[in-house]
Design a protein around this motif. Structure first.
Motif, PDB file in Angstrom:
ATOM      1  N   THR A  34     -50.616   7.424   5.658  1.00 60.12           N
ATOM      2  CA  THR A  34     -49.722   8.231   6.501  1.00 60.12           C
ATOM      3  C   THR A  34     -48.252   7.862   6.280  1.00 60.12           C
ATOM      4  N   TYR A  38     -44.649  10.308   6.067  1.00 58.12           N
ATOM      5  CA  TYR A  38     -43.301  10.124   6.629  1.00 58.12           C
ATOM      6  C   TYR A  38     -42.271  10.018   5.503  1.00 58.12           C
ATOM      7  N   ARG A  39     -42.679   9.391   4.416  1.00 63.15           N
ATOM      8  CA  ARG A  39     -41.777   9.269   3.266  1.00 63.15           C
ATOM      9  C   ARG A  39     -41.485  10.639   2.647  1.00 63.15           C
ATOM     10  N   SER A 114     -37.508   4.916   8.402  1.00 64.54           N
ATOM     11  CA  SER A 114     -37.779   4.498   9.790  1.00 64.54           C
ATOM     12  C   SER A 114     -37.119   5.416  10.814  1.00 64.54           C
ATOM     13  N   ARG A 123     -43.131  13.215  14.322  1.00 62.80           N
ATOM     14  CA  ARG A 123     -44.417  12.571  14.599  1.00 62.80           C
ATOM     15  C   ARG A 123     -45.446  13.602  15.058  1.00 62.80           C
ATOM     16  N   ARG A 144     -49.127   3.112  11.273  1.00 65.21           N
ATOM     17  CA  ARG A 144     -48.604   2.244  12.332  1.00 65.21           C
ATOM     18  C   ARG A 144     -49.253   2.550  13.677  1.00 65.21           C
ATOM     19  N   ASP A 145     -49.672   3.808  13.841  1.00 64.06           N
ATOM     20  CA  ASP A 145     -50.140   4.277  15.150  1.00 64.06           C
ATOM     21  C   ASP A 145     -51.520   4.920  15.042  1.00 64.06           C
ATOM     22  N   ARG A 195     -36.871  -2.748   9.221  1.00 60.75           N
ATOM     23  CA  ARG A 195     -37.919  -1.750   9.482  1.00 60.75           C
ATOM     24  C   ARG A 195     -38.924  -2.267  10.517  1.00 60.75           C
ATOM     25  N   ASP A 199     -39.552  -0.101  13.714  1.00 66.38           N
ATOM     26  CA  ASP A 199     -40.917   0.418  13.907  1.00 66.38           C
ATOM     27  C   ASP A 199     -41.522  -0.085  15.217  1.00 66.38           C
ATOM     28  N   ARG A 202     -39.155   1.581  18.546  1.00 68.68           N
ATOM     29  CA  ARG A 202     -38.852   2.997  18.812  1.00 68.68           C
ATOM     30  C   ARG A 202     -39.606   3.465  20.054  1.00 68.68           C
TER      31      ARG A 202
END
Ligand code: DC
Length: 240
Positions: A34, A38-39, A114, A123, A144-145, A195, A199, A202
């Motif tokens: 994932t 985002y990248r 980020s 998101r 991350r989530d 980062r 991360d 946020r």
């Protein structure tokens, strides 16, 4: 054997993707990185001058035209997906039909990703796609989530971590191997630490360990040891 969802979360450059990809290959599951999604949104924003990039230093003070990015996403102009490599079957990042696997790993995207990943509408856009990808289970997803927001019901959740120095050294070695020789270890360490901070601080879906995640600190493990550890946990969960 029961088909499950495997959620792998953790800090940047801690080897999550390598172990997630290896597990998916060994058990015949789909693998989704994932971070690459985002990248890709970040690369899109850079290419369309929605982000004014950081200067030569590694600081993260960039400006983002959030409304422009939102409009592009809502208009369906940002097509983020993966295409399977014909030979290796590895998923390759594909932005609006173009393979961008190398470009999304460079320092420019790394420096801007980020703040882009902190935008709630980005998101929402990506989490929805990730949830659709997991509808049939049989998926290993890293990010991350994943264990907290995308798949809180995942049968196996792993939270991977390693010291910032170890992670910076790994990223440095990767870039050196690719011929990107003008980036210093210190600049990478700074980027990794910044980062980590962004991360985990946020507002939307900050990086945090799910209560039911297994923690793996891989600072002193080889790739083989990590993959073996993960395969063991996978076997236990699918046998239950
Ligand atoms: O794993 P990576 O370094 O490729 O991730 C790139 C960035 O995207 C990183 O700053 C964290 C963010 N990210 C996120 O916020 N949520 C995810 N599920 C995956 C990545």
């Amino acid at each position: 054997m029961k088909r499950i969802i495997v959620a792998i979360d953790g800090h940047s450059s801690c080897g999550k993707s390598t172990m997630a990809r290896a597990l998916a290959r060994q058990v015949g599951y789909i693998y989704v990185d994932t971070g690459a999604m985002y990248r890709m949104v970040t690369l899109y924003a850079l290419r369309h001058h929605i982000i004014s990039p950081a200067s030569a230093s590694s600081d993260l003070r960039i400006s983002i035209d959030e409304e422009a990015l939102r409009r592009h996403i809502e208009a369906g102009d940002v097509d983020v997906r993966f295409r399977l490599d014909a030979e290796t079957h590895a998923p390759l990042a594909c932005l609006n039909g173009e393979l961008v696997e190398d470009e999304i790993r460079g320092l420019e995207v790394s420096q801007c990703v980020s703040p882009i990943a902190a935008l709630p509408f980005v998101r929402t856009f990506l989490v929805r796609q990730q949830q659709l990808m997991g509808e049939e289970k049989g998926i290993v997803m890293d990010g991350r989530d994943i264990g907290t927001t995308v798949f809180p019901q995942a049968e196996l959740k792993v939270f991977v971590t390693a010291s910032a120095q170890v992670r910076a050294q790994r990223r440095f070695d990767e870039l050196q191997a690719k011929g990107e020789k003008d980036v210093s270890y210190e600049a990478i360490l700074k980027n990794v630490e910044e980062r980590d901070y962004l991360d985990s601080h946020r507002e939307v879906s900050p990086l945090r360990q799910a209560d039911d995640a297994l923690v793996l600190d891989n600072s002193h493990l080889t790739r083989e040891q990590q993959t073996e550890w993960l395969l063991q946990r996978f076997s236990e969960r699918t046998a239950e």
